[in-house]
Structure formats: structure tokens, C-alpha cells
Design an enzyme around this catalytic site. Structure first.
Site, PDB file in Angstrom:
ATOM      1  N   CYS A  27       0.582  -1.098   0.098  1.00  0.00           N
ATOM      2  CA  CYS A  27       0.040   0.001   0.062  1.00  0.00           C
ATOM      3  C   CYS A  27       0.814   1.463   0.167  1.00  0.00           C
ATOM      4  O   CYS A  27       1.568   1.447  -1.142  1.00  0.00           O
ATOM      5  CB  CYS A  27      -0.924  -0.171   1.132  1.00  0.00           C
ATOM      6  SG  CYS A  27      -2.320   1.022   0.922  1.00  0.00           S
TER       7      CYS A  27
ATOM      8  N   GLU B 174      -0.812  -8.773   4.868  1.00  0.00           N
ATOM      9  CA  GLU B 174      -0.803  -9.062   6.490  1.00  0.00           C
ATOM     10  C   GLU B 174      -2.216  -9.127   7.145  1.00  0.00           C
ATOM     11  O   GLU B 174      -2.416  -9.217   8.299  1.00  0.00           O
ATOM     12  CB  GLU B 174       0.375  -7.901   6.934  1.00  0.00           C
ATOM     13  CG  GLU B 174      -0.239  -6.372   7.086  1.00  0.00           C
ATOM     14  CD  GLU B 174      -0.521  -5.657   5.954  1.00  0.00           C
ATOM     15  OE1 GLU B 174      -0.437  -6.189   4.728  1.00  0.00           O
ATOM     16  OE2 GLU B 174      -0.807  -4.420   5.906  1.00  0.00           O
TER      17      GLU B 174
ATOM     18  N   HIS C 274      -3.421  -5.754   1.107  1.00  0.00           N
ATOM     19  CA  HIS C 274      -2.866  -5.975   2.135  1.00  0.00           C
ATOM     20  C   HIS C 274      -2.632  -7.267   2.715  1.00  0.00           C
ATOM     21  O   HIS C 274      -3.523  -7.974   3.324  1.00  0.00           O
ATOM     22  CB  HIS C 274      -3.530  -5.255   3.354  1.00  0.00           C
ATOM     23  CG  HIS C 274      -3.271  -3.704   3.162  1.00  0.00           C
ATOM     24  ND1 HIS C 274      -2.389  -3.142   4.078  1.00  0.00           N
ATOM     25  CD2 HIS C 274      -3.935  -2.735   2.634  1.00  0.00           C
ATOM     26  CE1 HIS C 274      -2.382  -1.843   3.975  1.00  0.00           C
ATOM     27  NE2 HIS C 274      -3.504  -1.452   2.981  1.00  0.00           N
TER      28      HIS C 274
END
Lengths: 225, 76
Positions: A87, A197, A195
């Protein structure tokens, strides 16, 4: 295995990233403030997390890309250390010149924050080896400036070299050729808007991001062995 | 001394913000506008030792992203 997550003023996915690196990769992970001008030599992995570094002033990622720590990140990337930018991290990597192109305002002007379907384009890199080519995965995005732009010649080149790691499988932000994530020419730097994660265990609504970190871990272990 | 640096999008780079401004102008009833491109103006106060070449270097290194933007410098 030792990993670093770089923190800028305005980073906000740094802790999530550190959890992913610790839990999935089992990495000894430290948070490194952007004013540091050196990174430790034995570092195996560097992550540049999402957020709004410097409040997105001037351009998203522009100020962070000129922080002292980025010279050390560029040097480490040059030595072959895997670098993942997610990002705002992707925006910082393009602004720092580690990846081609630029991330512009979303075509629809609006901030987009939802799960999106991605197609895995390259399953050969250290980041994507635990995915199958053409596999569809679901990972969330949360960004205002994710509209990837590069001139046609650059797009043709990165496509030809297999450097498109992920493509959006649905309309998201107007990105050129639906590009969601790209690799550098050596394959050890990945920038992506979604994302991973935020998708490492079922509790988060899915775990499609987990395999990215597992792939990196396995690749690093193979390298060390 | 003061210099003004105009940062604009290169030709061929889509400008979603300009497009939104264009739509808003049409919504306000302004007719005859065929296109809108949004850019950025940066004003820099400096002493006489800062040369045009310095300003160009500032623009290339930070103020403009040369992948998508051009810049023009106006000094007085």
C-alpha cells in the site's frame, strides 16, 4: 531469520505487518524508525508497511522515499535482500525508484476499502511461490492512490519480463492493465496495493495472505541452507 | 527572492481529479469547458545564491515525480 519493518510518521500497518512476520515467518522482527541511516547487516527481510506517511503531503510516499533509512533499504535491495512494500509501502518504493511507475489517485476518486479478488500472475518469485499461477485469491485493499500508471513501453517491458505479480480480478481503482503488484527486475522487491498482512488467519475473514509470508520464509530458509 | 514552481501532469496521464472538477463545473452550469487538468503550485522563498539549476534539481528530486509530471520554474 531477522526482519525489519520500517516506521514512518503516519505508518499505521506497521504492527500488523510485524505480527505477520513474527507469527507466520517466525522472524525476529524489529521496528526501525525512518531516521535511522543504517540497517543491520544480517537482515533477511525488509517490509515497508501501509499508512499515510507524512500525511500523504506532496504525493503519497514522496517524503518517506527521501527519508534517511531509504538509502539503506535501497542498498539492501541491491544486495538481494527481499523487500516487500504494501500500500503506502508500494507508493514509497515507486517514489524511491526501486520499482517503476507511479500510484495515482483512484480513477473513481473515492477511497476504496474492501476485499478484492486478485489473480496471481507470477508464481515463481520468492513472494508468490506458495500460490499457483492464475489462482484467484482474496485480499483487502484500503487506499486512495492505488491507480498504477506507467508508460506503455514500461508496461510492455514489465509484462514481458513476468514482473506483474498480481492483477485485480475485478474493477478497483483504474490501474493500468489491472496491475495490483509488481516486482523489480531482480525479483527481490515486491510492491502491492492489497494488504496480505490483513489476511493471515481465519479470524480476519480469510488467510490468502498467509502464503505470501510462508513463501518468503521457505525461500529464505532454502537460501540459508 | 521568490520562485514559483508549477507541477503539472504530463500529456497522456489521466487526471481523475481534473475530471471530477470538470464534472463539478458542469454541474454548476458552466458551459463550454472542454477539459480540466489539476496541478500544483509551489512557492519557494530563497536567497540569490539559489540558482535556476538548484531549483531544477529540487524539482527533479522531490517536487515533481518525473514519471507522471512536468515542472516549470518562474523566478522574480
Amino acid at each position: 531469520m531477522r526482519a525489519a519493518v520500517i516506521q514512518f510518521p503516519g505508518s499505521n500497518c506497521d504492527r500488523d505487518m510485524a505480527v505477520a512476520l513474527r507469527d507466520v515467518m517466525g522472524a525476529d522482527t524489529s521496528l526501525v524508525w525512518h531516521r535511522e541511516s543504517e540497517l543491520s547487516d544480517g537482515l533477511d527481510f525488509i517490509a515497508i508497511p501501509g499508512g499515510f506517511s507524512y500525511g500523504d503531503y506532496l504525493r503519497s510516499g514522496a517524503m518517506a522515499a527521501r527519508s534517511p533509512v531509504m538509502q539503506a533499504v535501497i542498498a539492501a535491495a541491491g544486495r538481494g535482500v527481499p523487500v516487500l512494500g504494501v500500500c503506502n509501502g508500494f507508493q514509497i518504493l515507486t517514489e524511491a525508484g526501486l520499482l517503476p511507475g507511479a500510484l495515482m489517485r483512484n480513477a473513481g476518486i473515492r477511497f476504496v476499502c474492501r476485499k478484492v479478488r486478485l489473480k496471481v500472475e507470477n508464481s515463481q518469485s520468492i513472494f508468490t511461490s506458495h500460490y499457483d499461477a492464475d489462482e484467484e485469491i482474496t485480499i483487502p485493499v484500503a487506499h486512495h492512490d492505488g491507480n498504477f500508471f506507467a508508460d506503455e513501453a514500461t508496461l510492455d517491458r514489465i509484462e514481458g519480463e513476468g514482473r506483474v505479480a498480481f492483477r485485480y480480478a475485478e474493477p478497483v481503482n483504474g490501474s493500468a492493465r489491472d496491475i495490483a503488484g509488481i516486482l523489480n527486475d531482480a525479483g527481490n522487491v515486491l510492491g502491492m496495493m492489497p494488504h496480505p498482512e490483513r489476511m493471515i488467519e481465519a479470524m480476519q475473514g480469510g488467510s490468502d495472505g498467509r502464503r505470501l509470508f510462508q513463501g518468503v520464509m521457505e525461500g529464505l530458509i532454502r537460501e540459508i541452507a | 527572492m521568490k520562485s514559483r514552481i508549477f507541477v503539472t501532469l504530463k500529456n497522456g496521464v489521466l487526471d481523475p481529479q481534473g475530471k471530477a472538477i470538470h464534472h463539478a463545473l458542469e454541474g454548476l452550469g458552466f458551459a463550454g469547458v472542454s477539459d480540466v487538468r489539476a496541478g500544483r503550485l509551489i512557492e519557494i522563498e530563497h536567497d540569490e545564491n539559489v540558482s535556476k539549476a538548484d531549483l531544477e534539481e529540487m524539482s527533479r528530486k522531490l517536487l515533481a515525480n518525473m514519471v507522471i509530471e512536468n515542472f516549470e520554474i518562474e523566478s522574480n
